[in-house]
Design an enzyme around this catalytic site. Sequence first.
Site, PDB file in Angstrom:
ATOM      1  N   VAL A 128       0.871  -1.177   0.000  1.00 58.44           N
ATOM      2  CA  VAL A 128       0.000   0.000   0.000  1.00 58.44           C
ATOM      3  C   VAL A 128       0.906   1.225   0.000  1.00 58.44           C
ATOM      4  O   VAL A 128       2.046   1.165   0.445  1.00 58.44           O
ATOM      5  CB  VAL A 128      -0.955   0.022   1.212  1.00 58.44           C
ATOM      6  CG1 VAL A 128      -2.018  -1.042   1.070  1.00 58.44           C
ATOM      7  CG2 VAL A 128      -0.199  -0.158   2.521  1.00 58.44           C
ATOM      8  N   SER A 129       0.381   2.339  -0.489  1.00 57.07           N
ATOM      9  CA  SER A 129       1.218   3.524  -0.667  1.00 57.07           C
ATOM     10  C   SER A 129       1.505   4.273   0.627  1.00 57.07           C
ATOM     11  O   SER A 129       2.436   5.061   0.696  1.00 57.07           O
ATOM     12  CB  SER A 129       0.563   4.476  -1.675  1.00 57.07           C
ATOM     13  OG  SER A 129       0.460   3.841  -2.937  1.00 57.07           O
ATOM     14  N   SER A 130       0.692   4.040   1.656  1.00 53.49           N
ATOM     15  CA  SER A 130       0.927   4.705   2.935  1.00 53.49           C
ATOM     16  C   SER A 130       0.386   3.839   4.056  1.00 53.49           C
ATOM     17  O   SER A 130      -0.448   2.956   3.834  1.00 53.49           O
ATOM     18  CB  SER A 130       0.254   6.084   2.965  1.00 53.49           C
ATOM     19  OG  SER A 130      -1.149   5.952   2.978  1.00 53.49           O
TER      20      SER A 130
END
Length: 207
Positions: A12-14
């Site tokens: 996931v990006s964050s």
Amino acid sequence: MNNSKSFFYARVSSSSQSVNRQIDCIKEYNLDIDERDIFIDSKSGKDFNRENFLLLKKVCRKSDVIYVKSLDRFGRNYQEIMEQWRDITSLGVDIVVLDMPLLDTRQNKDLLGNFVSNLILEILSYVSEQERLFIRERQLSGIISAKKRNVKFGAPKIQIDYHSPHFQHLYKSWKAGEIKTKYFINSLNLKPNTFYRRIKEYEKTLR
């Protein structure tokens, strides 16, 4: 005897995003993957300085299989996706992209099969990158257009009625040293930086 292992990689990006949708694929596709063989990163795909991804590449061996939900888990850049794909498969490790059955290196091991898989991979990676660039360009165009219309970005400015009896009483008591700054800030429900900016703004009107 087949000693190959199956791994699952999710990204996931964050840290604020949930990885559950990707992990749910393990049950959805009835994959026999031990919990300790699930590798998760929560950083942007702009680069591959990702601890668990790098660790996965170190622990997997020839004939092992890495499952991912979608191709973009390897990155959001055409060149990086291709590099990582080739880097992993060069070790003799297979890759299975669950939402794209054609991208399954366990199938069609012959020369033609590999050619078709690589062709599909290149096309999908290219399309993925072009879509990302298109979205970025559209966002930039939207920002430029909004600025021309004097649209303000960010959170709206917190308004304070400097002439209200409540503010006037607090300000005079604060200046007289009767109340502490923290009490004044909390009474206005402001953050310290915002408080000092507003006080400075108000005091300019008194000159």
